[in-house]
Design an enzyme around this catalytic site. Sequence first.
Site, PDB file in Angstrom:
ATOM      1  N   ASP A 232       0.581  -1.187  -0.385  1.00  0.00           N
ATOM      2  CA  ASP A 232       0.055  -0.080  -0.152  1.00  0.00           C
ATOM      3  C   ASP A 232       1.015   1.391   0.489  1.00  0.00           C
ATOM      4  OD1 ASP A 232      -1.998   1.678  -0.120  1.00  0.00           O
ATOM      5  OD2 ASP A 232      -3.007   0.696   2.108  1.00  0.00           O
ATOM      6  N   TRP A 233       0.362   2.556  -0.278  1.00  0.00           N
ATOM      7  CA  TRP A 233       1.324   3.841  -0.635  1.00  0.00           C
ATOM      8  C   TRP A 233       1.716   3.857   0.508  1.00  0.00           C
ATOM      9  CZ3 TRP A 233       0.072   1.540  -4.222  1.00  0.00           C
ATOM     10  CH2 TRP A 233      -0.057   1.975  -5.445  1.00  0.00           C
TER      11      TRP A 233
END
Length: 808
Positions: A232-233
């Site tokens: 995920d970012w």
Amino acid sequence: MTGYDEAELPSMIDKAIGVLDLARKVRLLTGAAMFALPAEPAIGLSEVRLSDGPTGLRGAELAGGRKSCLLPNATLLAQHWDVGVAEQVGELLADEAAAHEVHVVLGPTINLHRSPLGGRLFEAFSEDPLLSGALATGYVRGLQARGIATSPKHFLANESETERFTVDCAIDERTVREVYLLPFEMVVADARPWSVMASYNQVNGTPASEHRELIENVLKGEWGYDGLVMSDWFATTSTAASANGGLDLVMPGPDGPWGEKLVAAVEAGDVAEETIDEHLRRLLRFAARVGCFPGEPASKTTSASPDSPQTRERLRHLAAGGMTVLVNRDNTLPLATSGGRVAVIGRHAFDTVAQGGGSAQIRPPHVVSIADGLTGALGTERVSAVDGVEVRTRPLAAEPGAVRDPHTGESGMRVTAWDAAGAVLESRHVDGTEIEAVEDGWLGSAASIELSAELVLDEPARTRIGVRGPGRWELTAPGLREELELHRAPGPGGGLHRPPARGFDVEQSSGARISAVTRADSGMRIIGLVAAPAPPTDDEAIQAATAAARESEVAVVVVGYTQEQETEGVDKTTLALPGRQDELVLAVVAVAERTVVVVNAATPALMPWIDEVDAVLWAGLPGQEAGDAVAAALLGEVEPAGRLVTTFPAADRDGPGWNTTPTDGVLTYAEGGAVGYRGWRGRDPLFWFGHGLGYGTWRYETVEPVAEHGIATNARVQVTNTGDRTSREIVQVYARPADPDEPIRLVGWAGAIVEPGRTATVAVPCDQRTQRRWDPDTRAWSPLPNTELLIARGLGDVRLTLPLSEEN
């Protein structure tokens, strides 16, 4: 997409890896930008572009980007209980992705509705692992059949938002296997997604992005997954641990914890170069599948238009068909298409919430309000629409048509950037009223920024003027001069996903100029202008609502949540509707001949007025065609045949798995596998999982199960439509173990459309993956013994039961 020979791909990949030195290999394992992967001409690898978008393609910009079609939210789509619908959604999104020249859609979200407080549940399908996994499978198939990659997320246990970047989710091994891994297991086995996204949180003390047991041993090893695992970012915080733990790609880029640090870790012997090669092998296989390796992909551009008549009609049916009739006393619904007046009441009738908040927000071409939808369907002579009580604490950005650029007169605003010496760096027209101010954008080097616009009003009126976005502001308009500071919401992304806002109510005329100047501010943020009619006070709204209800045959009261409750980054603290909406409903009930409540929300809400109203339609977050879809459902043009995908509590703290707040950083899933309906004990919920009335009535007559060694494989159920309308029924099959410590579980369902008076035999396949149990000692599966089948219209309406035994 470019073609390649699947048999030749491994040798092509090995050859490409052999061309690159260590530094160039590692460079490819971190994103090149926020939503792009790097190209490498030396091996024929072109840029891969990604986009958020479980229910629409946002593109690379968080605000002010290209317009895209906005689908109904995931729970509303899931309420169809139809894998075919999920596949159609994937196909529609694939066309959108092609039009955006995007290769990867970052979805679906298949975390579970563990607690109804979860802020991001609107993005996820349901509380049930089997239903979620089956719908995710259809979604992935629809996209990947058209050459667009998916990334089922968030692997694993991201069921709430509180402290989501650091929380340690403590879950016993059996629950992990039987409940939280199952949707991912299903989608990997049945749809082969080309990528999977790891979550921010820890699972039993280990960050998900470096969880070797989950990624390497289960996902890649036991399940034989050959796709890419991305972070995920900004989730990845380690170098060697994440590389050795099975993560293949760090997002976003170009900076991050890998790069030179990972090169050094390989040179120091902390990470084997063979591990780097394996990550790169998966990356290149992924790129080949989306047409970016080898060579430049062929154009995927399509003629898809987010507001074409064909798209609008598809979205209207998707939204209306998934809506759920919760209550329908004396056949109040569907409403008559002719007759007396209808009062449409509530802030949500005008400011209809079409989507949840956070990174998945997109910019739709329009949102049809419920007031406009019902007025369009019934005519202005029959409909009176009145505002409701306040539902937000933060005002929304102005609608583009409410303001115009003072330089060009075009709809939208003017954005001007200055340097520290006061010189203009750039001045642009923006056709929206919000914009990103990020370090790598055109506003990143500005010392100060002005947002300016002129009001567009039919006549002088009291108007709410203000700003959105964190920072120090100087706000001016005729009769208004304010200096204020707005603070970010806590946690990463607080300036993007939940921008603060403030407005001031002042008398204004058309052409009045608004100016909002903000100084340089570190970090990413969205900034925008507020300009809208000043709302009535709550007392005035209730008084107007009751007056309109008295003069009407039917009062349709629209209530719900907003993006302040249903959003990425924060969980709810109560299921009570915000503001004085409950009071509004009861005031209308006291004077109206008939009252229909439409709930514009994705996740459970308390309904203290439920016994007083005549009908309740659960409308979800219906997407861009919201108002037309609600009108179609209320009038019976499209049957709202949806069934609930979450159990609705009658009061706060009812049911299992309520808590979303960690203690000393740890969130314990103390309910184990008894999630949602599986763990409901004591008094009944307000509405059970699977509940939905539709517009038909039904008689269940016989059931013929087929089982092997006591495990159901399918059931044939006869149902008769005893109503006077053609209707869709969803036959649900549950297994209830004899052991009281074993929770009940959904094992299959099937839908059938049946004409009035007709009988249909519905074949329900039963999935064996929910009829087994995991033994942590032997680390193996065994069949679930001694169960009986419940044939139901929802767990609150069980029609038939049938014991299963070893002999069945």
